[in-house]
Each structure stands twice: as structure tokens, then as C-alpha cells.
Motif scaffolding. Structure first.
Motif, PDB file in Angstrom:
ATOM      1  N   TYR A 174       0.835  -1.195   0.000  1.00  0.00           N
ATOM      2  CA  TYR A 174       0.000   0.000   0.000  1.00  0.00           C
ATOM      3  C   TYR A 174       0.876   1.253   0.000  1.00  0.00           C
ATOM      4  CZ  TYR A 174      -3.599  -3.330   1.449  1.00  0.00           C
ATOM      5  OH  TYR A 174      -4.450  -4.385   1.521  1.00  0.00           O
ATOM      6  N   SER A 175       0.249   2.361  -0.308  1.00  0.00           N
ATOM      7  CA  SER A 175       0.933   3.648  -0.282  1.00  0.00           C
ATOM      8  C   SER A 175       0.006   4.694   0.323  1.00  0.00           C
ATOM      9  CB  SER A 175       1.352   4.074  -1.690  1.00  0.00           C
ATOM     10  OG  SER A 175       1.968   5.343  -1.665  1.00  0.00           O
ATOM     11  N   ILE A 176       0.535   5.497   1.235  1.00  0.00           N
ATOM     12  CA  ILE A 176      -0.227   6.597   1.811  1.00  0.00           C
ATOM     13  C   ILE A 176       0.658   7.843   1.846  1.00  0.00           C
ATOM     14  CG2 ILE A 176      -1.627   5.064   3.270  1.00  0.00           C
ATOM     15  CD1 ILE A 176       0.136   6.084   5.651  1.00  0.00           C
ATOM     16  N   LYS A 177       0.047   8.990   2.019  1.00  0.00           N
ATOM     17  CA  LYS A 177       0.777  10.234   2.208  1.00  0.00           C
ATOM     18  C   LYS A 177       0.715  10.622   3.686  1.00  0.00           C
ATOM     19  CE  LYS A 177      -0.022  11.959  -2.477  1.00  0.00           C
ATOM     20  NZ  LYS A 177      -0.615  13.036  -3.315  1.00  0.00           N
ATOM     21  N   PHE A 178       1.880  10.987   4.225  1.00  0.00           N
ATOM     22  CA  PHE A 178       1.907  11.355   5.633  1.00  0.00           C
ATOM     23  C   PHE A 178       2.764  12.589   5.848  1.00  0.00           C
ATOM     24  CE2 PHE A 178       5.756   8.826   5.371  1.00  0.00           C
ATOM     25  CZ  PHE A 178       6.599   9.297   6.370  1.00  0.00           C
ATOM     26  N   ALA A 179       2.605  13.178   7.039  1.00  0.00           N
ATOM     27  CA  ALA A 179       3.337  14.389   7.395  1.00  0.00           C
ATOM     28  C   ALA A 179       3.841  14.272   8.822  1.00  0.00           C
ATOM     29  CB  ALA A 179       2.439  15.616   7.250  1.00  0.00           C
ATOM     30  N   VAL A 180       4.820  15.097   9.142  1.00  0.00           N
ATOM     31  CA  VAL A 180       5.353  15.201  10.497  1.00  0.00           C
ATOM     32  C   VAL A 180       4.967  16.563  11.052  1.00  0.00           C
ATOM     33  CG1 VAL A 180       7.477  15.440  11.859  1.00  0.00           C
ATOM     34  CG2 VAL A 180       7.267  13.600  10.166  1.00  0.00           C
ATOM     35  N   CYS A 181       4.430  16.546  12.272  1.00  0.00           N
ATOM     36  CA  CYS A 181       4.024  17.792  12.926  1.00  0.00           C
ATOM     37  C   CYS A 181       4.608  17.805  14.335  1.00  0.00           C
ATOM     38  CB  CYS A 181       2.505  17.898  12.965  1.00  0.00           C
ATOM     39  SG  CYS A 181       1.908  19.524  13.464  1.00  0.00           S
ATOM     40  N   MET A 210      10.398   6.660  13.563  1.00  0.00           N
ATOM     41  CA  MET A 210       8.983   6.613  13.214  1.00  0.00           C
ATOM     42  C   MET A 210       8.788   6.825  11.710  1.00  0.00           C
ATOM     43  SD  MET A 210       7.686   8.866  16.468  1.00  0.00           S
ATOM     44  CE  MET A 210       5.973   9.018  15.949  1.00  0.00           C
ATOM     45  N   VAL A 211       9.463   7.831  11.168  1.00  0.00           N
ATOM     46  CA  VAL A 211       9.373   8.088   9.725  1.00  0.00           C
ATOM     47  C   VAL A 211       9.881   6.880   8.937  1.00  0.00           C
ATOM     48  CG1 VAL A 211      10.298   9.479   7.828  1.00  0.00           C
ATOM     49  CG2 VAL A 211       9.500  10.593   9.926  1.00  0.00           C
ATOM     50  N   GLY A 212      11.008   6.322   9.389  1.00  0.00           N
ATOM     51  CA  GLY A 212      11.567   5.164   8.703  1.00  0.00           C
ATOM     52  C   GLY A 212      10.604   3.997   8.660  1.00  0.00           C
ATOM     53  N   ALA A 213       9.899   3.749   9.763  1.00  0.00           N
ATOM     54  CA  ALA A 213       8.944   2.640   9.804  1.00  0.00           C
ATOM     55  C   ALA A 213       7.810   2.843   8.807  1.00  0.00           C
ATOM     56  CB  ALA A 213       8.386   2.484  11.218  1.00  0.00           C
ATOM     57  N   ILE A 214       7.263   4.039   8.754  1.00  0.00           N
ATOM     58  CA  ILE A 214       6.149   4.300   7.844  1.00  0.00           C
ATOM     59  C   ILE A 214       6.619   4.281   6.389  1.00  0.00           C
ATOM     60  CG2 ILE A 214       4.342   5.941   7.220  1.00  0.00           C
ATOM     61  CD1 ILE A 214       3.988   4.453   9.926  1.00  0.00           C
ATOM     62  N   GLN A 215       7.817   4.771   6.136  1.00  0.00           N
ATOM     63  CA  GLN A 215       8.344   4.694   4.771  1.00  0.00           C
ATOM     64  C   GLN A 215       8.541   3.249   4.335  1.00  0.00           C
ATOM     65  OE1 GLN A 215      11.801   7.278   5.141  1.00  0.00           O
ATOM     66  NE2 GLN A 215      10.752   8.913   4.029  1.00  0.00           N
ATOM     67  N   ARG A 216       9.006   2.387   5.237  1.00  0.00           N
ATOM     68  CA  ARG A 216       9.142   0.968   4.886  1.00  0.00           C
ATOM     69  C   ARG A 216       7.795   0.347   4.544  1.00  0.00           C
ATOM     70  NH1 ARG A 216      12.344   0.885   9.547  1.00  0.00           N
ATOM     71  NH2 ARG A 216      10.772  -0.331  10.649  1.00  0.00           N
ATOM     72  N   GLY A 217       6.744   0.906   5.127  1.00  0.00           N
ATOM     73  CA  GLY A 217       5.414   0.380   4.873  1.00  0.00           C
ATOM     74  C   GLY A 217       4.741   0.953   3.642  1.00  0.00           C
ATOM     75  N   GLY A 218       5.413   1.880   2.953  1.00  0.00           N
ATOM     76  CA  GLY A 218       4.834   2.474   1.756  1.00  0.00           C
ATOM     77  C   GLY A 218       4.393   3.910   1.932  1.00  0.00           C
ATOM     78  N   GLY A 219       4.683   4.510   3.073  1.00  0.00           N
ATOM     79  CA  GLY A 219       4.313   5.896   3.301  1.00  0.00           C
ATOM     80  C   GLY A 219       5.207   6.867   2.547  1.00  0.00           C
ATOM     81  N   ILE A 220       4.629   7.951   2.065  1.00  0.00           N
ATOM     82  CA  ILE A 220       5.353   8.995   1.348  1.00  0.00           C
ATOM     83  C   ILE A 220       5.287  10.268   2.190  1.00  0.00           C
ATOM     84  CG2 ILE A 220       5.498  10.357  -0.764  1.00  0.00           C
ATOM     85  CD1 ILE A 220       3.977   8.062  -2.163  1.00  0.00           C
ATOM     86  N   LEU A 221       6.428  10.737   2.653  1.00  0.00           N
ATOM     87  CA  LEU A 221       6.509  11.942   3.474  1.00  0.00           C
ATOM     88  C   LEU A 221       6.380  13.163   2.572  1.00  0.00           C
ATOM     89  CD1 LEU A 221       7.066  13.370   6.194  1.00  0.00           C
ATOM     90  CD2 LEU A 221       9.520  13.141   5.691  1.00  0.00           C
ATOM     91  N   ILE A 222       5.337  13.949   2.777  1.00  0.00           N
ATOM     92  CA  ILE A 222       5.111  15.078   1.868  1.00  0.00           C
ATOM     93  C   ILE A 222       5.212  16.439   2.549  1.00  0.00           C
ATOM     94  CG2 ILE A 222       3.662  13.665   0.369  1.00  0.00           C
ATOM     95  CD1 ILE A 222       1.244  15.248   1.445  1.00  0.00           C
ATOM     96  N   VAL A 253       0.540   0.935   7.973  1.00  0.00           N
ATOM     97  CA  VAL A 253       0.047   1.524   6.723  1.00  0.00           C
ATOM     98  C   VAL A 253      -1.166   0.743   6.222  1.00  0.00           C
ATOM     99  CG1 VAL A 253       0.591   1.932   4.294  1.00  0.00           C
ATOM    100  CG2 VAL A 253       2.248   2.542   6.067  1.00  0.00           C
ATOM    101  N   SER A 254      -1.098  -0.585   6.293  1.00  0.00           N
ATOM    102  CA  SER A 254      -2.237  -1.410   5.899  1.00  0.00           C
ATOM    103  C   SER A 254      -3.463  -1.105   6.754  1.00  0.00           C
ATOM    104  CB  SER A 254      -1.870  -2.894   6.007  1.00  0.00           C
ATOM    105  OG  SER A 254      -2.986  -3.719   5.732  1.00  0.00           O
ATOM    106  N   ASP A 255      -3.258  -0.892   8.049  1.00  0.00           N
ATOM    107  CA  ASP A 255      -4.368  -0.558   8.940  1.00  0.00           C
ATOM    108  C   ASP A 255      -5.041   0.744   8.532  1.00  0.00           C
ATOM    109  OD1 ASP A 255      -4.059  -2.819  10.513  1.00  0.00           O
ATOM    110  OD2 ASP A 255      -2.809  -1.820  12.003  1.00  0.00           O
ATOM    111  N   ILE A 256      -4.239   1.706   8.116  1.00  0.00           N
ATOM    112  CA  ILE A 256      -4.796   2.998   7.706  1.00  0.00           C
ATOM    113  C   ILE A 256      -5.646   2.831   6.446  1.00  0.00           C
ATOM    114  CG2 ILE A 256      -4.160   5.265   6.753  1.00  0.00           C
ATOM    115  CD1 ILE A 256      -1.776   5.166   8.746  1.00  0.00           C
ATOM    116  N   VAL A 257      -5.160   2.030   5.519  1.00  0.00           N
ATOM    117  CA  VAL A 257      -5.890   1.815   4.269  1.00  0.00           C
ATOM    118  C   VAL A 257      -7.151   0.984   4.506  1.00  0.00           C
ATOM    119  CG1 VAL A 257      -5.783   0.737   1.983  1.00  0.00           C
ATOM    120  CG2 VAL A 257      -3.811   2.031   2.861  1.00  0.00           C
TER     121      VAL A 257
END
Length: 399
Positions: free
Chosen positions: A55-62, A72-84, A362-366
Motif C-alpha cells: 500500500y501507499s499513503i501520504k503522511f506528514a510530520v508535525c 517513526m518516519v523510517g517505519a512508515i516509509q518501509r510500509g509504503g508511506g510517502i513523506l510530503i 500503513v495497511s491498517d490505515i488503508v
């Protein structure tokens, strides 16, 4: 494989100086026969770790007040997350983040992230007491949230988080990285769930930390920010770093209901910061097991890393010890797991074990599931840590 098939390097790393005594010929020091069931293994890599994320999602850091944000960013990127996008209030932390992720869009306010409809997930390691209020705002803007630990610092915040989850049906995750991002801790969970040591009776977590560390993404460096010393902001030692250990107690015992039996805290060696707590421990009782946790900020420089985190799991048919970050005086390599059952004693090098959290989250979010982290267990861990902190006895040790 048996020890006679290992390389000299792995063998020495595994058994150490004391263990070498047992490797001498039978009868050298005792008439007792050597245990023929002792084995050493290297866990095989999982091909799935190198697979393209499903899967792929878009995420941000706040908020990036703590350097845990990088893991944390590394884990989500491994799961298909795109830091935007990213937002941070501390100029020094933001500058470091930009160097790490030079292509990320830096926005001027939190609202730019909250109001961006393309962002599905928000990560934060802002000041600990600010994390839950931020997460509530994130969920009310239709996004899921992953906080550094402690994800919640008061019972009032916890009640509002639970209310907001119920109203929005969003995910409120807390990155308990000492379980999710430690390969040996993942392996321990696999073994326990397979019944390798029978029914779990007790967990013991020893979690020393180092205030001024010199390496890694766990925070520290040459200084600590002012909020680090203030329990109103960081939550206190049991709520803060203790939340890691409470999460492990619940997960490994399988407890769905639990209480804090006793807890205590102390400031032993930091009088210049009178409200800081450099030692704490707690006893826990769950419906499927019991637990003990010891926490401190006294890791000496001689260890070579920020802490000698150790997990002990006692079962009815065996036990497990995990030396997470080092194998003292034997090897600086972490992810060491030792398991003993009625048949044999084994050492398992877990450095090849796959970390499933990122892809699962990431799968849970989708898919709107809770595979990576059970939502109720996540919040129960926070609740127990907060209660242990709130009710802890303050211990004053005489000099």
C-alpha cells in the motif's frame, strides 16, 4: 545449527568469556556431562522485508522535539508511506530534520498540515504533554495519528483521546519502539505466540537509559532541552520511558485487564533538577500474567550505547531473555535472544528478523484495521503508565 558449525566469531560473540568454560572438554572442571542440547542460530531473513510495499499513503510530520521521529518516519516509509510535509517549532530540530529529508516540504504552521486533505497520517514527537492534544486535533481533521511515546501524559487527556476515537473512528497509534522496532523483541513475540515457553507467567523489563548519549536516534546528544527535566512536560519517568515496558507486559502476557500494584520514583543524583526523576520501578498484575519494570537514567559511558535494555519472560515450560542493544563484554551487537525449554537452550541472533510494524500500520490505515497495534491495548498501556506515575511513592535515599 549446533555450535560446532558456527564460525569462531559468532561462537565467541554468543557464549562470551564465562560461556567458554562450558565449552571446554567434559571433566575439565566438573564430572557433570555437558548439555548436548545447546544450540546457536541466526534467524533467517524474511523475503517480505525487501518486497515492494503493498500500500501507499501520504503522511506528514508535525513536531519533532524528540529524535525518535526518525525511527517513526523510517517505519512508515518501509510500509509504503510517502513523506510530503513537515512542521516544527524548534529551529535546531527543524534544521536537522531538513538535512535528513532534504526534499520534504516545510510548512509554516500546524494548520497547513491539518487542513491538507491529501495527508492521511500525521506523525509527531513534539513535547510529550502536547502529543495527545495534537492527536485529538489531527483525528478531528479526519486523519490518523502516530505519536512518539508517551503518547498521553494525563488521565484527562486519555479520556478525551478515547472519546475522540469513538466519535471520529480514527486510529490513535503510539510508537512503543522498544517492541515494534527491536528485532529480538519481535522474535520473542513470535516464539511466545507459538507456545515455545508455554503459558506466560511474568515479564521483567530492565530499562536503563543514558541522559547524554553520543549516538543513535533516541535523543540526547550533548544536551537536553528544558522540557526534558520537567515532569509536567515529559510525563515523569514511569509515564515516559515506562510506557514502553508496560506495553511489553500487556503484549507478552496477553493481558486485556491490568492494574498497578505498586510504584515508586526517585531523584538520586540530579539535585540541580529537583523535579527530575532518574529512577523508578513498578509492579503490575494482569488477568493473564504479572510484571515488574525497572527504569533509570544511569547508563555509564563504558557500555558504548545508550542502554542495556533487557527483557525476561517466564513461561510454564521455559523462559526467554532478550538483550536488546548489546551483549555486555561479549559483543556490541544487539538483538540477542536466549531461550531455554525442556529440550534445549538456544541463542538466536535476531538481526535478520523482519520489522512488521510499518507495513502493518500503513495497511491498517488503508483497510481500517488494527493489526499493527491493538487500539485498546495501546491505550491501556498508556493508562497504566500514567496511573503508576500518578500514584508513585517518592523515595528519598540518604547520602
Amino acid at each position: 545449527m549446533h555450535t560446532n558449525g558456527l564460525s569462531r566469531r559468532i561462537f565467541l560473540r554468543t557464549v562470551g568469556a564465562t560461556g567458554l568454560l562450558s565449552a571446554l572438554p567434559e571433566g575439565s572442571f566438573s564430572s557433570h556431562p555437558a548439555h548436548s542440547g545447546t544450540t546457536c542460530e541466526v534467524a533467517s531473513p524474511d523475503p517480505a522485508e525487501d518486497a515492494v510495499p503493498k500500500y501507499s499513503i501520504k503522511f506528514a510530520v508535525c513536531g519533532m522535539s524528540h529524535d525518535h521521529i526518525y525511527g517513526m518516519v523510517g517505519a512508515i516509509q518501509r510500509g509504503g508511506g510517502i513523506l510530503i510535509a513537515a512542521y516544527g517549532e524548534e529551529p535546531e530540530k527543524l534544521a536537522t530534520f531538513i538535512k535528513r529529508f532534504p526534499g520534504v516540504k516545510i510548512v509554516r504552521s500546524e494548520d497547513e498540515i491539518l487542513n491538507d486533505a491529501s495527508i492521511q497520517l500525521v506523525l509527531s514527537s513534539t513535547i510529550a504533554s502536547h502529543r495527545a492534544p495534537l492527536g485529538i486535533r489531527v483525528m478531528r481533521h479526519g486523519k490518523d495519528y502516530l505519536s512518539d511515546k508517551p503518547g498521553i501524559t494525563t488521565l484527562e487527556q486519555l479520556a478525551e483521546v478515547r472519546k475522540t476515537i469513538a466519535e471520529t473512528n480514527r486510529i490513535y497509534g503510539i510508537m512503543y519502539s522498544e517492541r515494534f522496532e527491536v528485532r529480538a523483541a519481535v522474535k520473542a513475540g513470535e516464539l511466545i505466540q507459538s507456545g515455545a515457553i508455554g503459558r506466560v507467567i511474568q515479564t521483567i523489563n530492565i530499562a536503563p537509559h543514558q541522559i547524554y548519549q553520543h549516538q543513535g536516534d533516541a535523543g540526547g546528544g550533548g544536551s537536553r532541552p528544558d522540557w526534558f527535566w520537567n515532569p509536567d512536560l515529559y510525563g515523569g519517568i514511569l509515564c515516559d520511558i515506562g510506557s514502553h515496558q508496560v506495553d511489553q507486559f500487556l503484549y507478552y502476557t496477553g493481558s486485556t485487564d491490568a492494574e498497578v500494584v505498586a510504584s515508586q520514583i526517585a531523584n538520586v543524583a540530579h539535585p540541580e533538577h529537583p523535579r527530575f526523576q532518574d529512577f523508578g520501578d513498578m509492579m503490575l498484575r494482569g488477568n493473564r500474567g504479572v510484571g515488574y519494570v525497572r527504569l533509570d537514567w544511569f547508563t555509564p559511558d563504558g557500555l558504548g550505547t545508550w542502554g542495556d535494555g533487557r527483557l525476561f519472560v517466564l513461561g510454564t515450560e521455559g523462559y526467554i531473555e532478550v538483550r536488546k542493544y548489546t551483549n555486555v563484554a561479549v559483543s556490541k551487537t544487539g538483538n540477542n535472544l536466549f531461550i531455554v525449554d525442556k529440550h534445549q537452550a538456544r541463542y538466536i541472533d535476531c538481526n535478520n528478523v523482519t520489522l512488521p510494524f510499518g507495513p502493518q500500520f500503513v495497511s491498517d490505515i488503508v483497510n481500517r484495521t488494527h493489526t499493527a497495534q491493538d487500539q485498546a491495548q495501546c491505550l491501556l498501556a498508556a493508562e497504566l503508565a500514567i496511573k503508576a506515575q500518578r500514584n508513585a511513592a517518592m523515595v528519598h535515599l540518604s547520602t
